[in-house]
Design a protein around this motif. Structure first.
Motif, PDB file in Angstrom:
ATOM      1  N   ALA A 204       3.810  -1.132  -8.612  1.00 28.17           N
ATOM      2  CA  ALA A 204       3.850   0.307  -8.380  1.00 28.17           C
ATOM      3  C   ALA A 204       5.264   0.855  -8.514  1.00 28.17           C
ATOM      4  O   ALA A 204       5.461   2.011  -8.904  1.00 28.17           O
ATOM      5  N   LEU A 205       6.257   0.035  -8.211  1.00 28.49           N
ATOM      6  CA  LEU A 205       7.662   0.403  -8.425  1.00 28.49           C
ATOM      7  C   LEU A 205       8.363  -0.814  -9.008  1.00 28.49           C
ATOM      8  O   LEU A 205       8.454  -1.862  -8.354  1.00 28.49           O
TER       9      LEU A 205
ATOM     10  N   ILE B 269       4.703  -0.741 -13.528  1.00 32.09           N
ATOM     11  CA  ILE B 269       4.001  -1.576 -14.502  1.00 32.09           C
ATOM     12  C   ILE B 269       2.504  -1.337 -14.340  1.00 32.09           C
ATOM     13  O   ILE B 269       1.934  -1.611 -13.273  1.00 32.09           O
ATOM     14  N   ARG B 270       1.887  -0.759 -15.337  1.00 35.74           N
ATOM     15  CA  ARG B 270       0.439  -0.528 -15.441  1.00 35.74           C
ATOM     16  C   ARG B 270      -0.134   0.397 -14.362  1.00 35.74           C
ATOM     17  O   ARG B 270      -1.338   0.382 -14.118  1.00 35.74           O
ATOM     18  N   LEU B 271       0.672   1.189 -13.738  1.00 33.81           N
ATOM     19  CA  LEU B 271       0.130   2.167 -12.806  1.00 33.81           C
ATOM     20  C   LEU B 271      -0.690   3.218 -13.547  1.00 33.81           C
ATOM     21  O   LEU B 271      -1.669   3.751 -13.013  1.00 33.81           O
TER      22      LEU B 271
ATOM     23  N   THR C 111      -0.252  -7.085  -6.877  1.00 35.78           N
ATOM     24  CA  THR C 111       0.991  -6.320  -6.853  1.00 35.78           C
ATOM     25  C   THR C 111       2.194  -7.209  -7.166  1.00 35.78           C
ATOM     26  O   THR C 111       2.077  -8.424  -7.297  1.00 35.78           O
ATOM     27  N   LYS C 112       3.345  -6.556  -7.287  1.00 39.37           N
ATOM     28  CA  LYS C 112       4.631  -7.229  -7.503  1.00 39.37           C
ATOM     29  C   LYS C 112       4.666  -8.009  -8.820  1.00 39.37           C
ATOM     30  O   LYS C 112       5.289  -9.068  -8.928  1.00 39.37           O
TER      31      LYS C 112
ATOM     32  N   LYS D 173       0.823  -1.218   0.000  1.00 37.10           N
ATOM     33  CA  LYS D 173       0.000   0.000   0.000  1.00 37.10           C
ATOM     34  C   LYS D 173       0.849   1.256   0.000  1.00 37.10           C
ATOM     35  O   LYS D 173       0.583   2.206  -0.744  1.00 37.10           O
ATOM     36  N   THR D 174       1.863   1.305   0.853  1.00 36.93           N
ATOM     37  CA  THR D 174       2.693   2.508   0.970  1.00 36.93           C
ATOM     38  C   THR D 174       3.416   2.803  -0.340  1.00 36.93           C
ATOM     39  O   THR D 174       3.460   3.955  -0.795  1.00 36.93           O
ATOM     40  N   VAL D 175       3.977   1.784  -0.958  1.00 33.30           N
ATOM     41  CA  VAL D 175       4.682   1.972  -2.224  1.00 33.30           C
ATOM     42  C   VAL D 175       3.706   2.390  -3.313  1.00 33.30           C
ATOM     43  O   VAL D 175       4.014   3.258  -4.142  1.00 33.30           O
ATOM     44  N   PHE D 176       2.515   1.802  -3.321  1.00 36.04           N
ATOM     45  CA  PHE D 176       1.515   2.153  -4.333  1.00 36.04           C
ATOM     46  C   PHE D 176       1.169   3.636  -4.254  1.00 36.04           C
ATOM     47  O   PHE D 176       1.165   4.339  -5.276  1.00 36.04           O
ATOM     48  N   ILE D 177       0.857   4.118  -3.065  1.00 36.41           N
ATOM     49  CA  ILE D 177       0.459   5.523  -2.930  1.00 36.41           C
ATOM     50  C   ILE D 177       1.614   6.443  -3.292  1.00 36.41           C
ATOM     51  O   ILE D 177       1.445   7.442  -4.006  1.00 36.41           O
ATOM     52  N   THR D 178       2.803   6.125  -2.806  1.00 37.98           N
ATOM     53  CA  THR D 178       3.969   6.969  -3.068  1.00 37.98           C
ATOM     54  C   THR D 178       4.249   7.073  -4.560  1.00 37.98           C
ATOM     55  O   THR D 178       4.441   8.167  -5.112  1.00 37.98           O
TER      56      THR D 178
END
Length: 465
Positions: free
Chosen positions: A370-371, A451-453, A328-329, A40-45
């Protein structure tokens, strides 16, 4: 009851005022949740960084209409601010590392200056649209199911689940106390600690539906009486006894912790992202996959998906009208397997999506990163070319290439053994590793690689920009 009615009236007036205000200054509230280690944290950032610098967002069509995006103070002064700057620094420093995960509710406001589009665009000027991102642990969401349960009903289910996950230490601690004896606070605290430890062990083994969620992520309530209870078998509960006090604290937890969370945060969302660590569940085995499937179905019962008419929207009523399930990932797999990961995710959340679609909400499942922490390569092994991903191992910091195995074309080859209670995968375990973030060199106007964000942002945000 009278107090709740008065509170509802007061909040209704506030929602009406907010609804009228949003006609002129529109706000979209996006909830981001997922069970522990979902990202979640990485996604939002990464989402915020890529919405501010949109060079890596070709699939986000609204990006061309955004003149600028900037952070502003959030409207709710009582909610902690999402620590965007420090999280971004952790991901983009010379020695990057994953930021600390979500442990409580936090919020961040991102505002856009947007040029109008369409035939009447020349008659309208640039407008401001606010995006309020609300980050909260998925474990807390599971607590909403407690609202309809009594203490005895919850205890029966909780004890059955711990037994199935071999939580013998808590059973021994429970057997050592007399639940009908007068309350002894050290005994209550010892039981609560033992139950919390059992929950952590069950989660590490692959369990997902573990309540109360605040025992796993207590936030600012750690050590409070509201979190000092544990399940006990049904029986006599004399006044002042341990069992009576445990039941009272369970009810206090529902009224003072769960209900305010739903009222103040969850019930005010417009859009929702549910992040799933599908690959992590695969690594833990069939039972973990089935646990995730069941947990997703339970989580959706907490949502109020669907659409509202314009009048109800004006009056401040909210309902989640778009719901994204994101595995994710995805960077841990070669892109040739991403479609299979998406298909597996769709199968895992099919029951949840069907309910939301029936209620009138739009849903989507996709696989994202997300990253991006890996690069793709093809390597020869025993005369066969294998598509692999290469990255820096989280455990050692050394570079490694990974071929995790092939996901099946048919998701039922995974879901059927999981539903049938298989102990292990017939084809062997999926060889998955944890990667550390890679050092980045970002050019001006570019956010972190992903990727696909951009497709996730397109589904969640584009129609409102």
């Amino acid at each position: 009851m009278i107090g709740r009615m008065a509170d509802a009236v007061t909040r209704g007036v506030g929602d009406l005022t907010a609804g009228v205000t949003e006609v002129f200054d529109p706000t979209l509230r996006l909830g981001v949740t997922g069970l522990s280690r979902a990202g979640k944290t990485v996604f939002i950032t990464s989402l915020v960084a890529n919405l501010i610098d949109r060079g890596r967002m070709p699939g986000f069509t609204a990006g061309s209409r955004i003149e600028t995006a900037f952070l502003q103070p959030q409207p709710d002064d009582t909610v902690p601010r999402f620590d965007y700057e420090n999280h971004l620094s952790a991901l983009t420093s010379r020695d990057p590392h994953w930021p600390e995960g979500t442990r409580a509710v936090s919020e961040l406001r991102l505002s856009f200056k947007v040029r109008p589009a369409g035939l009447l665009s020349g008659l309208r000027g640039v407008r401001t649209v606010h995006l309020d991102i609300v980050d909260y642990p998925g474990e807390w969401l599971l607590d909403l199911g407690l609202m309809e349960k009594t203490y005895d009903e919850w205890s029966e289910r909780a004890l059955a689940r711990l037994t199935s996950w071999n939580a013998s230490d808590y059973e021994a601690a429970m057997q050592a106390v007399d639940a009908t004896a007068p309350l002894d606070e050290p005994t209550a605290q010892k039981l609560a600690r033992s139950y919390t430890a059992a929950l952590h062990l069950a989660r590490d083994a692959g369990a997902y539906d573990l309540t109360p969620g605040r025992f796993l992520l207590p936030g600012d309530l750690e050590g409070s009486p509201a979190l000092t209870f544990a399940p006990l078998p049904p029986g006599e509960a004399p006044r002042g006894s341990l069992r009576r006090e445990m039941a009272r604290r369970f009810e206090a937890y529902k009224s003072q912790v769960v209900r305010p969370f739903f009222r103040d945060h969850f019930a005010r969302l417009d859009r929702q992202v549910v992040l799933l660590d599908v690959l992590g569940a695969l690594r833990r085995g069939p039972r973990a996959v089935e646990e995730m499937r069941a947990a997703m179905a339970d989580i959706l019962t907490a949502f109020r998906p669907g659409t509202l008419g314009w009048l109800m929207s004006l009056l401040g009523a909210r309902r989640v009208d778009r719901l994204l399930f994101a595995a994710t990932k995805a960077d841990h797999l070669h892109h040739g397997q991403h479609a299979r990961l998406t298909a597996l995710t769709e199968a895992l959340v099919r029951d949840a999506r069907s309910r939301a679609d029936f209620a009138g909400a739009r849903t989507r499942a996709m696989s994202i990163a997300a990253l991006r922490a890996t690069v793709e390569e093809t390597r020869e092994h025993q005369g066969v070319d294998l598509p692999v991903v290469r990255g820096r191992l989280l455990s050692t910091g050394r570079e490694a290439a990974l071929y995790p195995g092939e996901l099946p074309d048919d998701p039922s080859h995974i879901l059927n053994p999981a539903r049938q209670g298989a102990d292990a995968w017939l084809d062997g375990d999926y060889d998955l590793m944890d990667f550390a973030p890679a050092p980045l060199t970002l050019r001006p106007g570019e956010g972190p690689p992903h990727i696909r964000l951009d497709r996730a942002a397109e589904f969640l945000l584009a129609d409102r920009l």
